[in-house]
Design an enzyme around this catalytic site. Structure first.
Site, PDB file in Angstrom:
ATOM      1  CB  ILE A   3      -1.172   0.057   1.110  1.00 30.73           C
ATOM      2  CG1 ILE A   3       0.020  -0.001   2.551  1.00 30.73           C
ATOM      3  CG2 ILE A   3      -2.004  -1.092   1.086  1.00 30.73           C
ATOM      4  CD1 ILE A   3      -1.252   0.001   3.823  1.00 30.73           C
ATOM      5  CG  ASP A   4      -0.270   4.442  -2.664  1.00 34.96           C
ATOM      6  OD1 ASP A   4       0.438   3.582  -3.298  1.00 34.96           O
ATOM      7  OD2 ASP A   4      -1.129   4.825  -3.258  1.00 34.96           O
ATOM      8  CE  LYS A   5       7.318   8.436   3.145  1.00 30.01           C
ATOM      9  NZ  LYS A   5       8.335   9.324   2.521  1.00 30.01           N
ATOM     10  NE  ARG A  57      -2.825   8.873  -3.760  1.00 31.06           N
ATOM     11  CZ  ARG A  57      -1.511   8.946  -3.559  1.00 31.06           C
ATOM     12  NH1 ARG A  57      -0.784   7.813  -3.491  1.00 31.06           N
ATOM     13  NH2 ARG A  57      -0.902  10.397  -3.839  1.00 31.06           N
TER      14      ARG A  57
END
Length: 419
Positions: free
Chosen positions: A254-256, A354
């Site tokens: 998953i994204d930062k 997103r």
């Protein structure tokens, strides 16, 4: 059947409410200094590296499920959840003792309640129940009608992929002694990441699986050579401090600045099963997000291909030549100028939620990369709420729910108060 979890005791004899069937359901406690949300209830537990020694004879109870009910986002923005009682009455539960599965010998049962289980190698029928886990080995007592049978016949009732089983046999990791089958499934391994201590919120752990609630602001693994302080380094430190000589095997990312569960496989067998399950879309990830504006309709589906933006190395965009990407969403709560939505990924493209939310003119709050404003949150308002997978051996459904992080919860409180 012997299960897969670790025996962990602390605070004296007896079992706490979260220590069921020989393994501890890790609590929904806050994620320490990196901003994870705080859990509620007696099952919440912060998982630091207290140097707890793991039992060498890891014999467990009959069921390995860690199902948690879905969190609710009521007034005040706090999450509530509970440990589900062994998954009774849900898909993937075990058939009655002795049922054995269709066409299987006594002591063999259908995987996943009679259905083919996710990520299973070539095995689609009944499987042998798990045996006792002793150190690096699993020991299975064969049913009478398989005792003395050749390994080729027994292999039909194992969930092991043929390539792994063949290697085990070549390296003496598969030992057949009369009615007993011993499998070297949990070997000690050299660590592949240096250790960086970080307080972890562990949502679930057993002999095959680790699920960590990732806080905002750290990456799942290094994105450049020499990078430190990622979740991989923190998991390596946890393994070291808890006496587990294991490689770090993340199954997805998953994204930062996105929070939520990250699934890890703790051995080669589990890694194979989970990778296959991911390819076959059998690992389900459910997110909550705060989109800007008022989303029309109560639910919808976004089916738009995603490709890389040629003008921005880290940005993605909707592109006819991109990879297929499908996101399902439903409205949870509407505010004056924001909408809380729950989303389920059918595919797993980089920045998928997103990009898709921005493509329908509802970029995520705080997501500056895709047009979101940072009035209520300083990062993208995206949280992995729930992770659902199947046990690599039994095929039983397992799930965890991660608490809403503090900054997200506070943003909801602010929006409610401003109405």
């Amino acid at each position: 059947m012997a299960g897969a979890g670790r025996n962990r005791r602390q605070g004296g004899p007896g079992q706490s409410g979260g220590e069921r069937n020989g393994r501890r359901d890790r609590g929904r406690s806050g994620g320490g200094s990196h901003g994870g949300g705080r859990g509620s209830g007696s099952h919440a537990e912060k998982s630091g590296f207290g140097g707890r020694k793991l039992s060498q004879d890891r014999t467990e109870g009959p069921r390995q499920q860690a199902e948690r009910t879905g969190g609710s986002y009521g007034q005040g923005g706090k999450t509530r959840g509970s440990v589900a009682g062994g998954g009774r009455g849900q898909a993937g539960t075990r058939p009655p003792r002795g049922s054995g599965g269709t066409g299987g010998p006594s002591g063999v049962r259908a995987a996943g309640g009679g259905q083919p289980s996710a990520g299973r190698g070539s095995q689609q029928g009944p499987i042998l129940s798990m045996g006792r886990i002793k150190g690096e080995w699993m020991e299975i007592r064969l049913p009478d009608n398989l005792s003395g049978a050749p390994m080729a016949a027994i292999a039909k009732y194992l969930p092991l992929p043929p390539k792994l089983l063949s290697r085990l046999m070549q390296t003496r990791g598969c030992v057949l002694q009369g009615p007993h089958l011993r499998l070297h499934l949990f070997p000690r391994e050299g660590r592949d990441f240096p250790s960086d201590w970080m307080e972890l919120n562990i949502l679930y752990e057993d002999e095959f699986t680790l699920v960590v609630n990732k806080p905002a602001g750290i990456e799942v693994h290094p994105s450049e050579k020499g990078q430190r302080k990622t979740l991989a380094h923190a998991v390596a430190a946890y393994y070291e401090m808890s006496g587990q000589d294991l490689r770090v095997r993340h199954v997805h990312r998953i994204d930062k600045d996105t929070t939520g569960p990250v699934l890890y496989a703790k051995n080669e067998f589990a890694h194979y099963q989970y990778d296959k399950a991911m390819r076959e879309k059998e690992v389900e990830r459910i997110y909550v997000a705060l989109g800007e504006g008022r989303v029309e309709g109560n639910k919808g589906k976004i089916d738009k291909p995603i490709g890389q933006d040629r003008h921005h190395s880290t940005r993605r965009r909707i592109s006819d030549t991109g990879d297929q990407a499908v996101t399902h969403y439903e409205v949870v709560e509407r505010f004056d100028d924001h909408t809380l939505v729950r989303l389920r990924l059918e595919t797993g493209r980089t920045h998928q939620i997103r990009v898709h939310m921005a493509s329908i003119n509802h970029p995520l709050a705080g997501d500056g990369l895709y047009g979101g404003k940072r009035g209520v949150m300083s990062r993208q308002a995206l949280h992995g709420e729930r992770l659902i997978w199947r046990h690599p051996w039994t095929g039983e459904k397992q799930q965890v729910t991660a608490p809403l992080p503090d900054d997200f919860a506070q943003a909801l409180v602010k929006l409610r108060n401003d109405r």
